[in-house]
Design an enzyme around this catalytic site. Structure first.
Site, PDB file in Angstrom:
ATOM      1  N   ARG A   1     -54.815  14.334 -70.899  1.00 14.59           N
ATOM      2  CA  ARG A   1     -54.616  13.633 -72.177  1.00 14.59           C
ATOM      3  C   ARG A   1     -53.734  14.453 -73.112  1.00 14.59           C
ATOM      4  O   ARG A   1     -53.263  13.947 -74.132  1.00 14.59           O
ATOM      5  CB  ARG A   1     -55.961  13.388 -72.895  1.00 14.59           C
ATOM      6  CG  ARG A   1     -57.005  12.557 -72.162  1.00 14.59           C
ATOM      7  CD  ARG A   1     -56.480  11.265 -71.634  1.00 14.59           C
ATOM      8  NE  ARG A   1     -56.095  11.389 -70.232  1.00 14.59           N
ATOM      9  CZ  ARG A   1     -55.374  10.497 -69.577  1.00 14.59           C
ATOM     10  NH1 ARG A   1     -54.916   9.432 -70.186  1.00 14.59           N
ATOM     11  NH2 ARG A   1     -55.076  10.669 -68.297  1.00 14.59           N
TER      12      ARG A   1
ATOM     13  N   GLN B   1     -58.147   9.261 -61.096  1.00 10.58           N
ATOM     14  CA  GLN B   1     -58.650   8.933 -62.430  1.00 10.58           C
ATOM     15  C   GLN B   1     -59.806   7.933 -62.376  1.00 10.58           C
ATOM     16  O   GLN B   1     -60.083   7.256 -63.366  1.00 10.58           O
ATOM     17  CB  GLN B   1     -57.511   8.387 -63.292  1.00 10.58           C
ATOM     18  CG  GLN B   1     -56.388   9.393 -63.517  1.00 10.58           C
ATOM     19  CD  GLN B   1     -55.326   8.878 -64.459  1.00 10.58           C
ATOM     20  OE1 GLN B   1     -55.547   8.752 -65.672  1.00 10.58           O
ATOM     21  NE2 GLN B   1     -54.164   8.575 -63.922  1.00 10.58           N
TER      22      GLN B   1
ATOM     23  N   LYS C   1     -47.447   3.893 -66.063  1.00 13.05           N
ATOM     24  CA  LYS C   1     -48.163   2.827 -65.356  1.00 13.05           C
ATOM     25  C   LYS C   1     -48.075   1.503 -66.104  1.00 13.05           C
ATOM     26  O   LYS C   1     -47.763   0.457 -65.510  1.00 13.05           O
ATOM     27  CB  LYS C   1     -49.631   3.235 -65.191  1.00 13.05           C
ATOM     28  CG  LYS C   1     -50.560   2.123 -64.748  1.00 13.05           C
ATOM     29  CD  LYS C   1     -51.978   2.615 -64.654  1.00 13.05           C
ATOM     30  CE  LYS C   1     -52.555   3.010 -65.984  1.00 13.05           C
ATOM     31  NZ  LYS C   1     -52.759   1.854 -66.899  1.00 13.05           N
ATOM     32  N   THR C   2     -48.345   1.526 -67.404  1.00 14.27           N
ATOM     33  CA  THR C   2     -48.317   0.294 -68.189  1.00 14.27           C
ATOM     34  C   THR C   2     -46.906  -0.291 -68.224  1.00 14.27           C
ATOM     35  O   THR C   2     -46.723  -1.509 -68.137  1.00 14.27           O
ATOM     36  CB  THR C   2     -48.804   0.565 -69.625  1.00 14.27           C
ATOM     37  OG1 THR C   2     -50.124   1.113 -69.570  1.00 14.27           O
ATOM     38  CG2 THR C   2     -48.830  -0.716 -70.440  1.00 14.27           C
TER      39      THR C   2
ATOM     40  N   ASP D   1     -54.417  -3.996 -63.055  1.00 18.61           N
ATOM     41  CA  ASP D   1     -54.325  -2.685 -63.692  1.00 18.61           C
ATOM     42  C   ASP D   1     -55.584  -1.876 -63.371  1.00 18.61           C
ATOM     43  O   ASP D   1     -56.647  -2.447 -63.104  1.00 18.61           O
ATOM     44  CB  ASP D   1     -54.191  -2.875 -65.214  1.00 18.61           C
ATOM     45  CG  ASP D   1     -53.788  -1.598 -65.925  1.00 18.61           C
ATOM     46  OD1 ASP D   1     -53.378  -0.624 -65.252  1.00 18.61           O
ATOM     47  OD2 ASP D   1     -53.870  -1.565 -67.167  1.00 18.61           O
ATOM     48  N   GLU D   2     -55.488  -0.538 -63.398  1.00 20.05           N
ATOM     49  CA  GLU D   2     -56.637   0.360 -63.194  1.00 20.05           C
ATOM     50  C   GLU D   2     -57.426  -0.021 -61.941  1.00 20.05           C
ATOM     51  O   GLU D   2     -58.657  -0.105 -61.954  1.00 20.05           O
ATOM     52  CB  GLU D   2     -57.557   0.343 -64.430  1.00 20.05           C
ATOM     53  CG  GLU D   2     -56.884   0.698 -65.733  1.00 20.05           C
ATOM     54  CD  GLU D   2     -56.522   2.172 -65.858  1.00 20.05           C
ATOM     55  OE1 GLU D   2     -56.684   2.928 -64.870  1.00 20.05           O
ATOM     56  OE2 GLU D   2     -56.052   2.570 -66.944  1.00 20.05           O
TER      57      GLU D   2
END
Length: 742
Positions: A610, A249, A34-35, A218-219
């Site tokens: 994670r 998420q 994503k980043t 983002d997010e």
């Protein structure tokens, strides 16, 4: 010729990065890059599309993410990003509000109150309104005010369905008046005031909408109504908005985040392009398959089929402990085995839990094992007493009308100013309809010729001395460097001898002050206002440095302990998720609320994803509650994971209560071995002296907990004990001289 911008992207990532104008929704599964996509999109716009950096606004949720994005883009485009608006929602709103402060009831040097300041102000408002703070707890009232602001509601707009609603509305009104009087905003105000500013001033809104050709977010799943409204306003002209998120998420509902904004986006931007990122670069396939089985139970989501090229990997370990002590012991024993075999370093491990209170037993076990660890978000650097003191002094230098900061440090270090003197100061300020800080400045500059000297009386000279210091700091803030001002405050107040008594704790506190001073160096040119704003907006994850920034010793010797909420955006080779019992995860508060239960499931999903290599899922058959044992049931989420993905260790779950203390098989290394899932033939019970759960003591190893006991055909009793000092031991009762602790 190699293309550094696009060559290493998979097809879906490349499609997202090179998407055309308009609305683009990128739904990115965990570990799917994503980043990277967001960063490359920004670089692509600037370098390939020729969009001026000053015409782009890119919004993140943490300062850490903003710094990482900026550094990555700079390495890609080989040009500066002058003029770009890149940062958190709150930082962007603070920047906008300072620019357009003439439209607001504030001055441009407004301060941003942190959580403690906000609650202190709510307490004061409750007190002034003669409301019972036992019935209406300040924390609860403040949470209701925060929720109203996130929904863009002012006090007079709040629905009044109950008496509590009326109380909250009254406190909210007074709280807001006090914020304005202090020339201060809280976190929620940054969003609320920015959204209202643009809504009430179409000319200002159009100016920003025309300026920003492209909006990147983002997010996106963690945005609330206020943030969504702001995004709509800013992209209203060009309609080029690129959002990246994952409704699976979304785990911050308790602070206003609404995953349904993803659905709203698709409805409001009907022609938006939706792109799924499903290739995972972090975890093994077993971890991904188990996580997918858990999250697929949720509705109102876009199904994703996560896959990886990292291979199948190890099965997940599901460990059932006798109690929470054995649960913590298993975590530490497993870590020690990895470390002793040189297969990992301590920083490869993370222990996650639903609530902060669950960390205590793991901490104690790590301390006994002499394994260093770090807590994320438990006591933040910026939450320490000495740091908050210095920040309060600096905020007063910036804004002498800040009543909250003044109340914190007016008598720190002690300078003879007691509560009665403070009350007289506040009374004089109230009568003159000015702030206490303005009274102090008047006393400091005029001395006994000040009209307040006679009103306050004998204590006026003490207040005048502090007022003179305050006036001096306020005058210096624009004329000297930030570090010089910092040192001046330390010297004028005598703070070093006050905080550092030469003990270990005192030295640690002084080192914290020096660390804050080092940070101030970075803001020497930017100035005090931006320094204070950065401190106010820092988050828990911003206090966790990237691995590359840590010294080698820290990377090798730190097991990370953190809540599942704090785990977002992080990754570790080995992950333990503890407390997988009904009432803990999912939390008992979610039992009667389907939306809360869905969020608990998302929280577990975030924790699972994670893990890079190995995931341990832990629960306890019973937990201590104020001296009593309470038996627990396995988390419903565990039942969603298929058997072929799991290795079972520890006590066997799902048996009748009387059979739950069946023989616990141990390996020679001291760890529970994998259980056979075959039902054992029933045997006649044999009475044993030592029962599971008993506390026992030996002269050699001290106190321990009986895990299991059995009697062989010769009548010899064997006892399995977990000792606090040495861990697991199997003993012959006739030789061990075990003493039962009543």
């Amino acid at each position: 010729m190699p293309d550094a911008l696009l060559d290493d992207l998979n097809p879906q990532q490349r499609r997202a990065v090179t998407a055309g104008d308009g609305a683009v929704l990128v739904l990115a599964g965990p570990g799917s890059g994503k980043t990277r996509v967001l960063t490359r999109r920004l670089a692509y716009l600037v370098e390939r599309r020729g969009v001026p950096a000053c015409d782009v606004i890119a919004v993140t949720f943490t300062n850490k993410a903003a710094r990482e994005m900026e550094n990555r883009v700079l390495s890609l485009v080989q040009q500066n990003l002058d003029g770009i608006w890149l940062g958190t929602f709150h930082a962007m709103c603070a920047r906008l509000l300072r620019r357009e402060v003439n439209y607001l009831p504030y001055r441009s040097n407004f301060v941003i109150f942190d959580a403690d300041d906000q609650e202190s102000l709510v307490k004061r408002a409750i007190r002034e309104l003669n409301i019972d703070d036992k019935t209406h707890r300040p924390a609860g009232v403040h949470a209701a005010i925060s929720a109203a602001k996130n929904d863009l509601l002012l006090p007079e707009q709040m629905p009044l369905r109950t008496y509590r609603d009326e109380v909250v509305a009254r406190v909210y009104k007074r709280y807001q008046e006090m914020l304005v009087a202090n020339n201060a905003l809280d976190f929620d105000d940054l969003l609320l005031q920015a959204a209202r500013l643009l809504e009430q001033n179409p000319g200002v809104a159009e100016r920003y909408a025309r300026r920003f050709q492209h909006v990147l977010v983002d997010e996106f799943q963690d945005t609330n109504l206020a943030q969504y409204t702001l995004l709509q306003q800013i992209c209203a002209y060009h309609k080029n908005i690129f959002v990246v998120g994952d409704e699976d998420q979304s785990i911050y509902r308790w602070r206003g985040a609404d995953y349904r904004n993803v659905l709203r986006f698709q409805q409001d931007f009907k022609d938006c392009a939706t792109i799924l990122l499903e290739q995972n670069y972090r975890s093994t396939q077993n971890v991904l398959d188990a996580a997918r089985q858990v999250i697929d139970r949720n509705g109102n989501r876009t199904p994703k089929h996560l896959f990886t090229e990292r291979g199948t990997g190890s099965k997940l370990v599901q460990f059932t402990a006798v109690d929470e002590v054995a649960e913590a012991a298993f975590v530490v024993d497993t870590i020690q085995q990895y470390l002793s075999s040189m297969r990992a370093t301590a920083s490869d491990f993370a222990v996650m839990y639903r609530t902060n209170a669950q960390s205590r037993l793991v901490e104690e076990a790590l301390i006994r094992a002499r394994l260093p660890y770090r807590l994320v978000g438990a006591l933040r650097f910026y939450g320490r007493r000495e740091i908050k003191d210095l920040i309060a002094f600096l905020r007063l230098a910036e804004n002498p009308t800040d009543e909250i900061s003044l109340a914190r440090v007016i008598a720190v270090p002690p300078r003879g100013i007691g509560q009665k003197t403070i009350e007289m100061l506040q009374s004089a300020a109230f009568q003159a309809n000015i702030s206490s800080g303005e009274v102090l400045l008047d006393l400091g500059s005029k001395g006994d010729s000040s009209p307040f000297w006679a009103i306050i009386g004998r204590s006026a000279s003490l207040l005048a001395d502090f007022g003179a210091l305050l006036a001096d700091w306020h005058s210096l803030k624009g004329r000297v460097s930030l570090v010089t001002l910092f040192d001046r405050i330390i010297s004028d107040t005598g703070y070093e001898p006050y905080i550092n008594d030469q003990s270990d704790e005192g030295n640690d506190r002084w080192e914290n002050i020096q660390e804050l001073r080092r940070l101030a160096y970075d803001y020497d040119e930017k100035g005090l206002t931006e320094f204070l704003q950065n401190l106010a907006l820092v988050s828990d994850q911003d206090t966790l440095p990237p691995e590359a920034d840590q010294p080698a010793t820290a990377r090798q010797k730190a097991v990370t302990l953190l809540t599942l909420h704090a785990a977002k955006g992080l990754e570790f080779n080995q992950v333990f998720i503890t407390g997988l019992d009904e009432g803990l995860l999912p939390h008992s508060r979610s039992r009667d609320d389907p939306e809360e239960m869905a969020e608990e499931r998302r929280l577990f999903y975030v924790g699972m994803t994670r893990a890079r290599d190995q995931l341990y899922l832990l629960r306890s058959e019973r937990r201590s509650s104020f001296g009593n044992w309470e038996y627990s049931e396995p988390s419903r989420f565990l039942a969603d994971i298929s058997d072929e993905l799991l290795t079972y260790q520890g006590k066997r779950g799902g048996l009748p209560r009387a059979a739950q203390f069946e023989e616990l098989r141990w390996t020679t290394t001291g760890l529970p071995s994998t259980y056979s899932r075959r039902q054992r033939k029933p045997e006649l019970p044999v009475e044993t002296r030592f029962k599971p759960g008993m506390r026992v003591r030996t002269a050699a190893w001290g106190e321990g907990l009986v895990l299991e006991s059995r009697v062989d055909s010769d009548g010899e009793e064997t006892v399995d004990v977990h000792f606090e000092s040495v861990g697991f031991k199997r003993l012959l009762a006739s030789l061990a001289k075990l003493e039962i602790i009543p």
